[in-house]
Design an enzyme around this catalytic site. Structure first.
Site, PDB file in Angstrom:
ATOM      1  N   GLN A 140       4.774   2.768   6.684  1.00  0.00           N
ATOM      2  CA  GLN A 140       3.896   3.577   5.829  1.00  0.00           C
ATOM      3  C   GLN A 140       3.049   4.511   6.690  1.00  0.00           C
ATOM      4  O   GLN A 140       2.919   5.704   6.407  1.00  0.00           O
ATOM      5  CB  GLN A 140       3.010   2.648   5.011  1.00  0.00           C
ATOM      6  CG  GLN A 140       1.865   3.340   4.311  1.00  0.00           C
ATOM      7  CD  GLN A 140       1.139   2.403   3.361  1.00  0.00           C
ATOM      8  OE1 GLN A 140       1.660   2.063   2.317  1.00  0.00           O
ATOM      9  NE2 GLN A 140      -0.050   1.973   3.731  1.00  0.00           N
ATOM     10  N   VAL A 155      -4.809  -7.168  11.167  1.00  0.00           N
ATOM     11  CA  VAL A 155      -5.756  -8.290  11.151  1.00  0.00           C
ATOM     12  C   VAL A 155      -4.999  -9.528  10.676  1.00  0.00           C
ATOM     13  O   VAL A 155      -4.270  -9.470   9.675  1.00  0.00           O
ATOM     14  CB  VAL A 155      -6.950  -7.988  10.211  1.00  0.00           C
ATOM     15  CG1 VAL A 155      -7.941  -9.139  10.215  1.00  0.00           C
ATOM     16  CG2 VAL A 155      -7.625  -6.688  10.621  1.00  0.00           C
ATOM     17  N   GLY A 174      -3.596   0.850   8.078  1.00  0.00           N
ATOM     18  CA  GLY A 174      -3.313  -0.341   8.884  1.00  0.00           C
ATOM     19  C   GLY A 174      -1.935  -0.294   9.532  1.00  0.00           C
ATOM     20  O   GLY A 174      -0.964   0.138   8.908  1.00  0.00           O
ATOM     21  N   HIS A 205      -8.442  -5.223   4.937  1.00  0.00           N
ATOM     22  CA  HIS A 205      -9.036  -3.992   4.388  1.00  0.00           C
ATOM     23  C   HIS A 205     -10.447  -3.795   4.929  1.00  0.00           C
ATOM     24  O   HIS A 205     -10.858  -2.681   5.258  1.00  0.00           O
ATOM     25  CB  HIS A 205      -9.138  -4.073   2.866  1.00  0.00           C
ATOM     26  CG  HIS A 205      -7.830  -4.231   2.149  1.00  0.00           C
ATOM     27  ND1 HIS A 205      -7.476  -5.381   1.502  1.00  0.00           N
ATOM     28  CD2 HIS A 205      -6.797  -3.368   1.986  1.00  0.00           C
ATOM     29  CE1 HIS A 205      -6.282  -5.223   0.947  1.00  0.00           C
ATOM     30  NE2 HIS A 205      -5.847  -4.021   1.231  1.00  0.00           N
ATOM     31  N   LEU A 239      -9.187  -6.614  -2.159  1.00  0.00           N
ATOM     32  CA  LEU A 239      -9.586  -6.430  -0.759  1.00  0.00           C
ATOM     33  C   LEU A 239      -9.718  -7.768  -0.023  1.00  0.00           C
ATOM     34  O   LEU A 239     -10.260  -8.728  -0.542  1.00  0.00           O
ATOM     35  CB  LEU A 239     -10.906  -5.665  -0.688  1.00  0.00           C
ATOM     36  CG  LEU A 239     -10.907  -4.273  -1.329  1.00  0.00           C
ATOM     37  CD1 LEU A 239     -12.269  -3.598  -1.140  1.00  0.00           C
ATOM     38  CD2 LEU A 239      -9.787  -3.396  -0.774  1.00  0.00           C
ATOM     39  N   HIS A 240      -9.190  -7.797   1.199  1.00  0.00           N
ATOM     40  CA  HIS A 240      -9.310  -8.975   2.066  1.00  0.00           C
ATOM     41  C   HIS A 240      -9.848  -8.513   3.424  1.00  0.00           C
ATOM     42  O   HIS A 240     -10.180  -7.321   3.593  1.00  0.00           O
ATOM     43  CB  HIS A 240      -7.976  -9.703   2.190  1.00  0.00           C
ATOM     44  CG  HIS A 240      -6.823  -8.817   2.587  1.00  0.00           C
ATOM     45  ND1 HIS A 240      -6.773  -8.152   3.793  1.00  0.00           N
ATOM     46  CD2 HIS A 240      -5.710  -8.454   1.920  1.00  0.00           C
ATOM     47  CE1 HIS A 240      -5.660  -7.460   3.865  1.00  0.00           C
ATOM     48  NE2 HIS A 240      -5.003  -7.609   2.727  1.00  0.00           N
TER      49      HIS A 240
HETATM   50  P1  AMP Z   1      -2.983  -1.931   0.416  1.00  0.00           P
HETATM   51  O1  AMP Z   1      -4.188  -2.163  -0.432  1.00  0.00           O
HETATM   52  O2  AMP Z   1      -2.131  -3.137   0.584  1.00  0.00           O
HETATM   53  O3  AMP Z   1      -2.225  -0.699   0.027  1.00  0.00           O
HETATM   54  O4  AMP Z   1      -3.548  -1.639   1.879  1.00  0.00           O
HETATM   55  C1  AMP Z   1      -4.521  -0.664   2.104  1.00  0.00           C
HETATM   56  C2  AMP Z   1      -4.619  -0.408   3.578  1.00  0.00           C
HETATM   57  O5  AMP Z   1      -5.011  -1.603   4.251  1.00  0.00           O
HETATM   58  C3  AMP Z   1      -3.290   0.032   4.204  1.00  0.00           C
HETATM   59  O6  AMP Z   1      -3.545   1.057   5.148  1.00  0.00           O
HETATM   60  C4  AMP Z   1      -2.805  -1.223   4.874  1.00  0.00           C
HETATM   61  O7  AMP Z   1      -1.966  -0.976   5.990  1.00  0.00           O
HETATM   62  C5  AMP Z   1      -4.115  -1.849   5.319  1.00  0.00           C
HETATM   63  N1  AMP Z   1      -3.958  -3.292   5.550  1.00  0.00           N
HETATM   64  C6  AMP Z   1      -3.499  -4.217   4.670  1.00  0.00           C
HETATM   65  N2  AMP Z   1      -3.432  -5.430   5.257  1.00  0.00           N
HETATM   66  C7  AMP Z   1      -3.853  -5.266   6.535  1.00  0.00           C
HETATM   67  C8  AMP Z   1      -3.990  -6.129   7.659  1.00  0.00           C
HETATM   68  N3  AMP Z   1      -3.704  -7.433   7.590  1.00  0.00           N
HETATM   69  N4  AMP Z   1      -4.443  -5.604   8.816  1.00  0.00           N
HETATM   70  C9  AMP Z   1      -4.740  -4.285   8.909  1.00  0.00           C
HETATM   71  N5  AMP Z   1      -4.614  -3.413   7.893  1.00  0.00           N
HETATM   72  C10 AMP Z   1      -4.176  -3.891   6.723  1.00  0.00           C
END
Ligand code: AMP
Length: 284
Positions: free
Chosen positions: A153, A176, A147, A37, A33-34
């Site tokens: 997606q 973000v 996101g 997330h 998580l960053h």
């Molecule tokens: P992931 O863990 O990469 O599958 O991402 C989980 C959720 O976080 C997904 O809905 C992504 O689109 C969202 N997400 C990842 N990075 C960002 C970002 N920089 N800004 C906004 N949403 C994000």
């Protein structure tokens, strides 16, 4: 905060909350998580009574075994983030819990998954749609947060929910970014110093395209050219695709007359990054 690993337990906990009249939000993630997330999670915590964060690195959406194995796993950190932001339930199933036997049924997205990343990552969106459908059935949330960073997606999920009459409201959350414009991603950590220094050119290219659209350009080839001109200056970037697509169907357009996304994927060394911006023409 409760940490739950089985589908039966998460289903029961969510049903209880909803019986009590509580609104349940779900934020599906693959962990690591960053701040991107965190923004999704905080939005759910603000809008819902109970927030469920799922942490699951989904094997069936990876094209390469190596990519799946190398995906960062930061369990302690992820739990600390969830705790700090006010998450009620963490759902962290094992592979065996999610895929106890070989799958015989998948969710196959249609044309929405044909272009952009769909062209270069065969089977990826089928894996995403399938795991998200499984999560929606395990966690019967009122809302689920995704996101815009992963715009295709998001479009795949929105069309699945609409086509299959799923009773969950999809909430899109704006991308973000780091202060230099780079979209936050767990993959950024794998960039070398030089690649990280080059990475802002992707968003700079997208902004150049956006500026041209805002000034009234409607022919996609000139919009693309604006972005390419900026990105060509950076030797370390190998562009995989740069497309202007309809914001809902993800079909490429030649002329802009409705909401679109300008989306790209690019390689910096061995790291593949994606990014996009949205544009809606006004008063035309
Ligand atoms: P992931 O863990 O990469 O599958 O991402 C989980 C959720 O976080 C997904 O809905 C992504 O689109 C969202 N997400 C990842 N990075 C960002 C970002 N920089 N800004 C906004 N949403 C994000």
């Amino acid at each position: 905060m409760r940490v739950i690993t089985t589908i039966a337990q998460v289903r029961e906990a969510v049903r209880e909350a909803r019986c009590d009249g509580q609104r349940v939000g779900l934020v599906p993630t693959m962990g690591a998580l960053h701040a991107g997330h965190e923004t999704l999670i905080a939005r759910s915590v603000a809008e819902c009574d109970v927030t469920v964060v799922s942490l699951f690195v989904n094997p069936i959406q990876f094209n390469q075994k190596e990519d799946f194995e190398k995906y960062p796993r930061t369990w302690e950190h992820d739990l600390a983030v969830c705790e700090r932001v006010g998450v009620g339930l963490v759902f962290a199933p094992s592979n065996e819990e999610m895929y106890p036997r070989p799958m015989m049924t998948y969710v196959e997205p249609g044309a929405v998954a044909e272009h952009l990343c769909g062209r270069f990552r065969p089977g990826h969106f089928r894996g995403v749609a399938t795991v998200v459908a499984k999560l929606f059935h395990a966690v019967e949330a009122d809302r689920a947060y995704f996101g815009e960073k992963d715009a295709q997606q998001l479009a795949v999920i929105q069309s699945m929910v609409s086509d299959l009459n799923m009773a969950v409201e999809i909430v899109p959350v704006a991308t973000v970014r780091e202060v230099d414009g780079v979209a936050m991603s767990s993959r950024n950590e794998r960039l070398s110093t030089a690649e990280r220094r080059a990475a802002p050119v992707l968003y700079a290219g997208l902004l150049a395209a956006l500026r041209r659209l805002e000034r009234g350009e409607r022919e996609v080839r000139w919009v693309r050219e604006a972005a390419l001109e900026v990105m060509e200056r950076e030797q370390l970037v190998r562009l995989e695709y740069l497309e202007v697509v309809d914001a809902v169907t993800m079909q490429p357009v030649e002329h802009v007359d409705g909401a679109v996304r300008v989306a790209l994927a690019a390689w910096l060394g061995r790291v593949r990054l994606i990014d996009n911006v949205g544009f809606v023409p006004h008063g035309e």
